[in-house]
Design an enzyme around this catalytic site. Structure first.
Site, PDB file in Angstrom:
ATOM      1  N   LEU A  72       0.782  -1.241   0.000  1.00  0.00           N
ATOM      2  CA  LEU A  72       0.000   0.000   0.000  1.00  0.00           C
ATOM      3  C   LEU A  72       0.816   1.297   0.000  1.00  0.00           C
ATOM      4  O   LEU A  72       0.568   2.196   0.819  1.00  0.00           O
ATOM      5  CB  LEU A  72      -0.987  -0.013   1.177  1.00  0.00           C
ATOM      6  CG  LEU A  72      -2.003  -1.153   1.147  1.00  0.00           C
ATOM      7  CD1 LEU A  72      -2.777  -1.233   2.473  1.00  0.00           C
ATOM      8  CD2 LEU A  72      -2.986  -1.000  -0.007  1.00  0.00           C
ATOM      9  N   CYS A  76      -6.458  -6.080   3.291  1.00  0.00           N
ATOM     10  CA  CYS A  76      -5.168  -6.190   2.609  1.00  0.00           C
ATOM     11  C   CYS A  76      -4.304  -7.225   3.309  1.00  0.00           C
ATOM     12  O   CYS A  76      -4.009  -7.082   4.500  1.00  0.00           O
ATOM     13  CB  CYS A  76      -4.436  -4.862   2.558  1.00  0.00           C
ATOM     14  SG  CYS A  76      -2.873  -5.043   1.668  1.00  0.00           S
TER      15      CYS A  76
HETATM   16  C1  LIG Z   1      -0.689  -5.259  -7.529  1.00  0.00           C
HETATM   17  C2  LIG Z   1      -1.976  -5.226  -6.765  1.00  0.00           C
HETATM   18  C3  LIG Z   1      -2.251  -4.159  -5.902  1.00  0.00           C
HETATM   19  C4  LIG Z   1      -3.439  -4.124  -5.168  1.00  0.00           C
HETATM   20  N1  LIG Z   1      -3.696  -3.052  -4.338  1.00  0.00           N
HETATM   21  C5  LIG Z   1      -4.891  -2.980  -3.682  1.00  0.00           C
HETATM   22  C6  LIG Z   1      -5.205  -1.834  -2.877  1.00  0.00           C
HETATM   23  O1  LIG Z   1      -4.450  -0.867  -2.789  1.00  0.00           O
HETATM   24  N2  LIG Z   1      -6.385  -1.847  -2.191  1.00  0.00           N
HETATM   25  C7  LIG Z   1      -7.285  -2.883  -2.293  1.00  0.00           C
HETATM   26  O2  LIG Z   1      -8.347  -2.842  -1.665  1.00  0.00           O
HETATM   27  N3  LIG Z   1      -7.027  -3.954  -3.086  1.00  0.00           N
HETATM   28  C8  LIG Z   1      -5.839  -4.035  -3.769  1.00  0.00           C
HETATM   29  N4  LIG Z   1      -5.584  -5.114  -4.579  1.00  0.00           N
HETATM   30  C9  LIG Z   1      -6.594  -6.194  -4.728  1.00  0.00           C
HETATM   31  C10 LIG Z   1      -7.434  -6.010  -5.999  1.00  0.00           C
HETATM   32  O3  LIG Z   1      -8.153  -4.799  -5.960  1.00  0.00           O
HETATM   33  C11 LIG Z   1      -8.419  -7.186  -6.209  1.00  0.00           C
HETATM   34  O4  LIG Z   1      -9.284  -7.251  -5.115  1.00  0.00           O
HETATM   35  C12 LIG Z   1      -7.725  -8.528  -6.373  1.00  0.00           C
HETATM   36  O5  LIG Z   1      -6.523  -8.397  -7.093  1.00  0.00           O
HETATM   37  C13 LIG Z   1      -8.629  -9.563  -7.063  1.00  0.00           C
HETATM   38  O6  LIG Z   1      -8.962  -9.171  -8.392  1.00  0.00           O
HETATM   39  P1  LIG Z   1      -8.115  -9.659  -9.698  1.00  0.00           P
HETATM   40  O7  LIG Z   1      -7.906 -11.145  -9.554  1.00  0.00           O
HETATM   41  O8  LIG Z   1      -8.976  -9.305 -10.873  1.00  0.00           O
HETATM   42  O9  LIG Z   1      -6.837  -8.909  -9.682  1.00  0.00           O
HETATM   43  C14 LIG Z   1      -4.387  -5.173  -5.320  1.00  0.00           C
HETATM   44  C15 LIG Z   1      -4.117  -6.231  -6.209  1.00  0.00           C
HETATM   45  C16 LIG Z   1      -2.943  -6.264  -6.933  1.00  0.00           C
HETATM   46  C17 LIG Z   1      -2.698  -7.415  -7.882  1.00  0.00           C
END
Ligand SMILES: Cc1cc2nc3c(=O)[nH]c(=O)nc-3n(C[C@H](O)[C@H](O)[C@H](O)COP(=O)(O)O)c2cc1C
Length: 306
Positions: A76, A133
């Site tokens: 974060l 997170c």
């Molecule tokens: C590199 C990265 C950074 C992320 N940063 C955050 C964040 O700052 N806050 C948050 O709530 N979720 C964060 N996530 C989670 C994503 O928003 C999401 O919930 C999760 O990756 C599942 O979706 P996806 O499989 O389509 O990526 C992050 C995910 C990734 C891969």
């Protein structure tokens, strides 16, 4: 030619012209993608997580590719609330797309303070609260896996903002229904499901973990079936909308979430490999629905035969 389906959805007072946003942390703060994607085509933009003060995040390596997805332990990093207001918010004056700001804190006071700061910002349409997170030592997932702490955070933020409030749930809980219900009871306008799943990978030669943080969050196609199940379970017990996410790479993936019970969806990891995925998902959903004479996304929601 079939008529275009009605793609509009509402989250509290937030009106989205289509149900597709991007997942926090996978689309920067917006401007980074402006040359690659027509931002106003999106239902909303959800920005990377922000807390009260600037934050540097974890040591590198912070990402690692796995089969069917990726691990991340970014930790974060961000400009802090005032930094975001000064550096990024003015950019959005030239756009109409609603802005969902993802917030987090190390303490309940942090969550409450950052919600209060953003409450005065007219350009921000909604707040998404990250209580899940897996990659920060304090706060983060702790608040998302203990229902009493969870309620404390949601209450603290709810008191400080009139903006639509979306609570981002952790996947690694015994019963997602307990947290979905608690969010609704504490006055949330929606929940988002799911954050990345706590996970780990090891280099067998060095015997070191692939991430400096040792563990991280798994995202991408590997987690989609987990997310679908969680959305389906939560949808059975709450009336507030669910934003579904986890491994959405295609319109068909997004439609699966809607049929499971989500009102909206977010494209995450897929934007790293192809930034245009989010627009392709919107257009593909419209086409799929039009071809089947489904007149609105609301009509399709929760129609799983299970
Ligand atoms: C590199 C990265 C950074 C992320 N940063 C955050 C964040 O700052 N806050 C948050 O709530 N979720 C964060 N996530 C989670 C994503 O928003 C999401 O919930 C999760 O990756 C599942 O979706 P996806 O499989 O389509 O990526 C992050 C995910 C990734 C891969």
């Amino acid at each position: 030619m079939n008529e275009k389906p009605d793609m509009r959805i509402k989250i509290g007072s937030l009106e989205m012209k289509n149900p597709v946003t991007v997942a926090s942390g996978t689309f920067g703060y917006g401007p980074e993608y402006a040359d690659l994607v027509d931002l106003d085509r999106l239902g909303a933009i959800t920005v990377k997580g922000i807390c009260t003060e600037p934050h540097v995040g974890n040591s590198t390596p912070r990402t690692f590719e796995t089969s069917g997805g990726m691990l991340n332990a970014i930790g974060l990093p961000g400009p802090g609330a005032q930094g975001f207001i000064k550096k990024y918010l003015p950019f959005f004056e030239n756009y109409r797309v609603p802005l969902i700001v993802n917030i987090w804190g190390k303490t309940v006071e942090d969550y409450s303070r950052v919600a209060e700061i953003f409450n005065d910002q007219a350009r921000i349409s909604a707040l998404e609260v990250n209580v899940s997170c897996p990659n920060v030592k304090e706060g983060g997932a702790l608040y998302g896996t203990d229902v009493n702490l969870f309620r404390t955070v949601v209450d603290a933020v709810r008191i400080k903002t009139q903006k639509p409030l979306i609570i981002k749930l952790a996947p690694n809980v015994a019963d997602i229904k307990v947290f979905a219900r608690a969010a609704e009871e504490c006055g949330a306008d929606a929940v988002s499901i799911m954050n990345s799943y706590p996970a780990m990978a090891i280099d067998i030669e060095t015997r070191k973990t692939q991430l400096a943080n040792r563990t991280g969050g798994l995202s991408g196609p590997a987690i989609k079936p987990i997310a679908i199940k969680l959305v389906w379970e939560a949808a059975k017990v709450i009336k507030i909308p669910i934003i579904g996410m986890g491994g959405i790479y295609s319109p068909e993936d997004a439609l699966e979430f809607i049929i499971a019970g989500a009102s909206a969806v977010a494209v995450g990891t897929a934007s790293f490999t192809d930034p245009s995925t989010v627009v392709r998902v919107i257009e593909g959903m419209e086409k799929w629905m039009a071809a089947r004479k489904i007149s609105s996304v609301a009509e399709l929601k929760g129609t799983v035969q299970a």
